[in-house]
Write an enzyme that holds these catalytic residues in place. Structure first.
Site, PDB file in Angstrom:
ATOM      1  N   CYS A 182      -0.088-117.367 -80.561  1.00  0.00           N
ATOM      2  CA  CYS A 182      -0.353-116.483 -79.425  1.00  0.00           C
ATOM      3  C   CYS A 182       0.248-117.050 -78.143  1.00  0.00           C
ATOM      4  CB  CYS A 182      -1.849-116.276 -79.246  1.00  0.00           C
ATOM      5  SG  CYS A 182      -2.251-115.169 -77.865  1.00  0.00           S
ATOM      6  N   ARG A 209     -14.193-112.198 -80.088  1.00  0.00           N
ATOM      7  CA  ARG A 209     -13.511-110.914 -80.255  1.00  0.00           C
ATOM      8  C   ARG A 209     -12.013-111.157 -80.412  1.00  0.00           C
ATOM      9  NH1 ARG A 209     -10.934-109.613 -75.510  1.00  0.00           N
ATOM     10  NH2 ARG A 209     -11.677-110.660 -73.621  1.00  0.00           N
ATOM     11  N   TRP A 237       6.887-115.300-123.648  1.00  0.00           N
ATOM     12  CA  TRP A 237       7.724-114.793-122.559  1.00  0.00           C
ATOM     13  C   TRP A 237       7.066-113.609-121.873  1.00  0.00           C
ATOM     14  CZ3 TRP A 237       9.726-110.168-121.041  1.00  0.00           C
ATOM     15  CH2 TRP A 237      10.647-110.200-119.982  1.00  0.00           C
ATOM     16  N   TYR A 241       5.782-113.562-118.063  1.00  0.00           N
ATOM     17  CA  TYR A 241       6.396-112.615-117.129  1.00  0.00           C
ATOM     18  C   TYR A 241       5.331-111.766-116.449  1.00  0.00           C
ATOM     19  CZ  TYR A 241       9.655-109.005-115.454  1.00  0.00           C
ATOM     20  OH  TYR A 241      10.391-108.129-114.673  1.00  0.00           O
ATOM     21  N   ASP A 251      13.166-117.744-121.805  1.00  0.00           N
ATOM     22  CA  ASP A 251      14.039-116.681-121.327  1.00  0.00           C
ATOM     23  C   ASP A 251      15.490-117.078-121.552  1.00  0.00           C
ATOM     24  OD1 ASP A 251      13.995-114.187-119.142  1.00  0.00           O
ATOM     25  OD2 ASP A 251      15.786-115.437-119.030  1.00  0.00           O
TER      26      ASP A 251
END
Length: 462
Positions: free
Chosen positions: A38, A63, A401, A405, A421
């Site tokens: 900020c 707040r 696999w 995945y 893979d």
């Protein structure tokens, strides 16, 4: 959750935006809470407190800052990747489970008592599930107030509040203004739907993400004309979203059948694009390996294309076994009905001719759907990842696999190694990696992101 004061204070001194969403800064002299970056605050040490969540700051009587809008910062990367009870609970709260089913429903989904869940969330986040859901309702209400022309009464119930009084009281407590005051700016909605900005931490490999989504688009559900868009199956109805990368955020244009689905729709879009990731942490680990350093340099901020629906990803993973991506997308498109990908009950009702695939694969899909209907497989945001993988592997036709995945994309697991893979294995070999499982130990806890780099490198090492 313990926050190191010195580390947090150094962060706010440098206004490092990478930590927005990781913790909250509260200033006792002003009574406001802000994001770490900020620009409006230069607090003295003795006037500063740090909180693990906006809900905790609200609980402490602070707040929200009207300038930096801490409620619009990216989500915490820690809770995004954690697979423990708190991480699972936060994902379900983000998906609106408390608003729909209350804390008892959340506890049932997680398999714990309400008391234990409240104690654990309060310890870790400084607020229990009700307070966390309340903070989310306030964010949703503010989004609707600022971006639509709906009446405030409609917004109150669309955001999940039980009464107008509760809505008014919460907005005044969180933002220190009446709801009508938040409407002083012009609305951004129009004929195209509700337009929202989805922030992320830099860097973000937007091109790589959207190239993947476009390349894997299923006709009838997803469209790639101009911008990427897709249909959504949501708790109270259907929806559609258009997603377009912009500077510092992704622009989402949402069309919803029921505005109560705004919070879950936003959560699912953020999850799809992996927007709550910490790219600096990921890239630092992967760039330390000379094998991946070049790819990290060329593709900073690579993200995992996740999912808006875990069951959909699981089905598409099974459909794609041993065929090309283009062929898999064509087969999956034949399952689509009325612009929506089928959920588990709908898939069980499809006739045999809808499955343009071998019989065994069709039966695997039906077995998966039945397991989801029976509750034996959970692919929702709050799923136990290890339990989900075990349950998937118990289904005939689903191997390591496919389970991996699904864990990577549907469940958001950050540390999956797809060492079976074929493309990844061949790419690793071309890069000189002879023992992938051993070599990949240096990529922990971000092996899922390393898989994305290896897939990307497969196009440049052939």
């Amino acid at each position: 959750m313990d926050l190191d004061f010195e580390q947090c204070y150094r962060t706010i001194e440098t206004r490092d935006a990478r930590f927005d969403g990781c913790f909250i800064l509260a200033v006792r002299t002003t009574g406001i809470y802000c994001r770490p970056s900020c620009p409006a605050v230069k607090p003295k040490r003795q006037n500063v407190s740090f909180y693990p969540s906006a809900a905790a700051a609200q609980r402490g009587g602070y707040r929200a800052c009207m300038r930096c809008r801490p409620d619009a910062s990216p989500g915490s990367p820690d809770w995004d990747v954690r697979a423990d009870l708190v991480g699972r609970a936060l994902r379900l709260i983000g998906d609106g489970v408390v608003d729909r089913d209350g804390v008892p429903g959340l506890a049932r989904r997680l398999g714990y008592t309400e008391r234990h869940l409240n104690r654990l969330l309060t310890t870790e986040l400084g607020a229990g599930p009700l307070a966390l859901a309340r903070a989310q309702r306030a964010r949703t209400a503010r989004t609707l107030i600022e971006n639509t022309d709906l009446g405030l009464g409609e917004i109150a119930f669309a955001a999940g509040f039980g009464s107008i009084r509760q809505f008014n009281d919460t907005i005044r407590e969180v933002y220190a203004v009446a709801p009508s005051h938040l409407r002083r700016d012009q609305r951004a909605s129009g004929p195209g739907g509700l337009r929202l900005k989805l922030p992320y931490r830099e860097p973000f490999d937007a091109k790589g993400m959207f190239d993947f989504l476009v390349g894997h688009a299923v006709a009838g559900v997803e469209s790639t004309e101009g911008t990427y868009s897709r249909s959504l199956r949501l708790p109270h109805g259907t929806g559609r979203v258009e997603l377009e990368p912009a500077d510092g955020h992704v622009l989402a244009t949402l069309t919803l059948a029921d505005l109560r689905d705004l919070a879950p729709a936003v959560a699912r879009c953020r999850r799809l694009l992996d927007l709550d990731a910490d790219p600096a942490a990921v890239d630092a680990v992967l760039a330390a390996d000379p094998v991946l350093a070049g790819s990290v340099r060329d593709n900073p901020g690579i993200r995992i294309p996740r999912a808006v629906d875990g069951f959909e990803v699981a089905v598409r993973a099974i459909v794609g076994q041993q065929i090309s991506v283009a062929a898999a997308c064509g087969v999956a498109a034949k399952l689509v009905r009325d612009g929506l990908f089928p959920d588990a009950p709908a898939l069980l009702e499809l006739p045999d001719e809808a499955f343009s695939m071998p019989v065994k694969r069709r039966e695997t899909l039906r077995a998966l759907a039945q397991a989801v209907v029976d509750g034996d497989v959970d692919l929702e945001p709050g799923a136990d990842r290890d339990a989900a993988e075990r349950a998937l592997l118990a289904i005939p036709g689903i191997g390591p696999w496919t389970a991996g995945y699904v864990a990577l994309r549907a469940l958001g697991a950050p540390d999956v190694l797809l060492d079976t893979d074929l493309v990844i294995r061949r790419t690793a070999e071309r890069l000189g990696i002879t023992d992938l499982p051993t070599h990949a130990e240096r990529w922990r806890p971000w092996r899922s992101y390393a898989m994305l780099h290896l897939w990307r490198l497969s196009w440049t090492t052939q």
